[in-house]
Design a protein around this motif. Structure first.
Motif, PDB file in Angstrom:
ATOM      1  N   ILE A  16       0.847  -1.188   0.000  1.00 19.71           N
ATOM      2  CA  ILE A  16       0.000   0.000   0.000  1.00 19.71           C
ATOM      3  C   ILE A  16       0.886   1.244   0.000  1.00 19.71           C
ATOM      4  N   PRO A  17       0.777   2.099  -1.017  1.00 21.23           N
ATOM      5  CA  PRO A  17       1.641   3.293  -1.076  1.00 21.23           C
ATOM      6  C   PRO A  17       1.475   4.185   0.150  1.00 21.23           C
ATOM      7  N   ASN A  18       2.590   4.690   0.647  1.00 21.50           N
ATOM      8  CA  ASN A  18       2.610   5.638   1.755  1.00 21.50           C
ATOM      9  C   ASN A  18       3.654   6.695   1.425  1.00 21.50           C
ATOM     10  N   TYR A  19       3.187   7.871   1.012  1.00 24.55           N
ATOM     11  CA  TYR A  19       4.090   8.922   0.566  1.00 24.55           C
ATOM     12  C   TYR A  19       4.443   9.902   1.683  1.00 24.55           C
ATOM     13  N   SER A  20       4.250   9.503   2.924  1.00 20.82           N
ATOM     14  CA  SER A  20       4.633  10.362   4.048  1.00 20.82           C
ATOM     15  C   SER A  20       6.138  10.617   4.000  1.00 20.82           C
ATOM     16  N   PHE A  21       6.519  11.852   4.232  1.00 21.67           N
ATOM     17  CA  PHE A  21       7.928  12.237   4.114  1.00 21.67           C
ATOM     18  C   PHE A  21       8.747  11.636   5.253  1.00 21.67           C
ATOM     19  N   ALA A  22       9.838  10.940   4.893  1.00 19.57           N
ATOM     20  CA  ALA A  22      10.705  10.305   5.895  1.00 19.57           C
ATOM     21  C   ALA A  22      12.099  10.906   5.897  1.00 19.57           C
ATOM     22  N   GLY A  23      12.352  11.880   5.041  1.00 23.55           N
ATOM     23  CA  GLY A  23      13.680  12.483   4.975  1.00 23.55           C
ATOM     24  C   GLY A  23      14.717  11.488   4.483  1.00 23.55           C
ATOM     25  N   LEU A  24      15.876  11.525   5.107  1.00 22.63           N
ATOM     26  CA  LEU A  24      16.984  10.649   4.696  1.00 22.63           C
ATOM     27  C   LEU A  24      17.033   9.358   5.513  1.00 22.63           C
ATOM     28  N   GLU A  25      15.939   9.026   6.162  1.00 22.94           N
ATOM     29  CA  GLU A  25      15.922   7.853   7.038  1.00 22.94           C
ATOM     30  C   GLU A  25      16.252   6.570   6.282  1.00 22.94           C
ATOM     31  N   ASN A  26      15.709   6.414   5.075  1.00 26.88           N
ATOM     32  CA  ASN A  26      15.989   5.197   4.304  1.00 26.88           C
ATOM     33  C   ASN A  26      17.464   5.076   3.951  1.00 26.88           C
ATOM     34  N   TYR A  27      18.108   6.207   3.704  1.00 26.46           N
ATOM     35  CA  TYR A  27      19.527   6.191   3.350  1.00 26.46           C
ATOM     36  C   TYR A  27      20.389   5.870   4.572  1.00 26.46           C
ATOM     37  N   THR A  28      20.091   6.482   5.706  1.00 29.45           N
ATOM     38  CA  THR A  28      20.873   6.209   6.912  1.00 29.45           C
ATOM     39  C   THR A  28      20.705   4.760   7.355  1.00 29.45           C
ATOM     40  N   THR A  29      19.496   4.227   7.196  1.00 22.72           N
ATOM     41  CA  THR A  29      19.256   2.816   7.533  1.00 22.72           C
ATOM     42  C   THR A  29      20.098   1.908   6.648  1.00 22.72           C
TER      43      THR A  29
END
Length: 302
Positions: free
Chosen positions: A45-58
């Motif tokens: 299910i698409p979720n376009y909530s802004f997460a910043g750079l969290e995916n990159y740091t993870t």
């Protein structure tokens, strides 16, 4: 005058559809991927909530991604070096006006006609400890296990991983070099045939040996060829996927894993679209680091 403007109008009419399609399906989708990489879309299910750079740091804290970076660095270095050196040596040999030159040239170029998937399956069968050549070796008391080895040489602790050459990645390098050396050979052979004979003869008349003729006269003429080979092979190595997917997969302890394979599994198996998009953007940036300076350099030379 009217004819000139008419030609320009018709030229624009034919070019505009291509520009629109490239804008949508290339740059539009790149922009959308970048936006998804900054979101929290981690399920079907698409979720376009802004997460910043969290995916990159993870990602950069993840053991698997750290291993992917290590594997890519060593694969790229070994792959580019072997393709450039072997291709150049073969080109020099074929350039000696040997008999059946076209036959040898076709033999070396033939692997390029195969897809990386076919190459991966062939070399997986050849190198697997339970099949192919290794099965015959095992019958005479030799049981090579380097193809599935998890050994790292040399092992230097760095973060969560050992920063060294995984033994198993050498198998991938061998298969990739076997397939792509033909391209390097063709490039260098064309370069050798383009070096004026007058330069070689002038060096020989001045007393230069054949080694000096090659290293002092021919090699400088081949620098643009070498640069092209390095850039194109770097582009292939950084986004390599199908060869490794067909040949080894990620391997035990991710010794043969690469970012493209991790991106595929993250996106289409774990349904973590934001994480997969982040890997895709990192791959895009790493390829651009090689390609953009090369294009700028060529533009200045032109």
């Amino acid at each position: 005058m009217l004819g000139r403007y008419s030609d320009r109008i018709w030229s624009l009419i034919f070019i505009v559809p291509s520009i629109v399609l490239i804008g949508v399906f290339v740059y539009g989708f790149i922009s959308w991927t970048g936006y998804v990489s900054l979101s929290e879309w981690q399920s079907l299910i698409p979720n376009y909530s802004f997460a910043g750079l969290e995916n990159y740091t993870t990602l950069f804290r993840d053991f698997r991604f750290q291993a992917d970076i290590r594997n890519t660095i060593f694969f790229t270095i070994l792959f580019i070096g072997a393709v450039a050196i072997v291709g150049q040596l073969l080109a020099v040999l074929i350039d000696q006006k040997i008999k059946a030159e076209s036959l040898f040239r076709n033999i070396f170029l033939f692997p390029m006609a195969l897809s990386f998937v076919v190459t991966g399956v062939i070399w997986q069968w050849l190198l697997n400890p339970s099949t192919g050549v290794n099965l015959l070796l095992e019958k005479i008391g030799i049981s090579p296990k380097w193809y599935v080895s998890t050994e790292i040489i040399p092992g230097i602790p760095l973060g969560k991983i050992e920063f060294g050459i995984p033994v198993a990645i050498i198998a991938i390098v061998i298969a990739a070099v076997w397939q792509m050396t033909g391209f390097s050979l063709a490039m260098y052979l064309a370069g050798l045939r383009g070096v004026p004979e007058e330069l070689k003869e002038a060096a020989r008349i001045d007393g230069a040996s054949e080694w000096k003729v090659y290293f002092k006269v021919i090699m400088p003429q081949l620098r643009p060829i070498t640069m092209s080979v390095i850039i194109i092979m770097a582009h292939i190595s950084l986004k390599i996927f199908d060869l490794i997917y067909a040949m080894t997969g990620p391997g035990a302890n991710f010794v043969t894993d690469v970012p493209a394979l991790y991106m595929f599994e993250t996106t289409f198996r774990a349904n973590n679209y934001a994480g997969g998009a982040a890997i895709a953007i990192i791959l895009l940036i790493s390829v651009a680091v090689f390609i953009i300076p090369y294009l700028l350099m060529n533009r200045r030379e032109d």
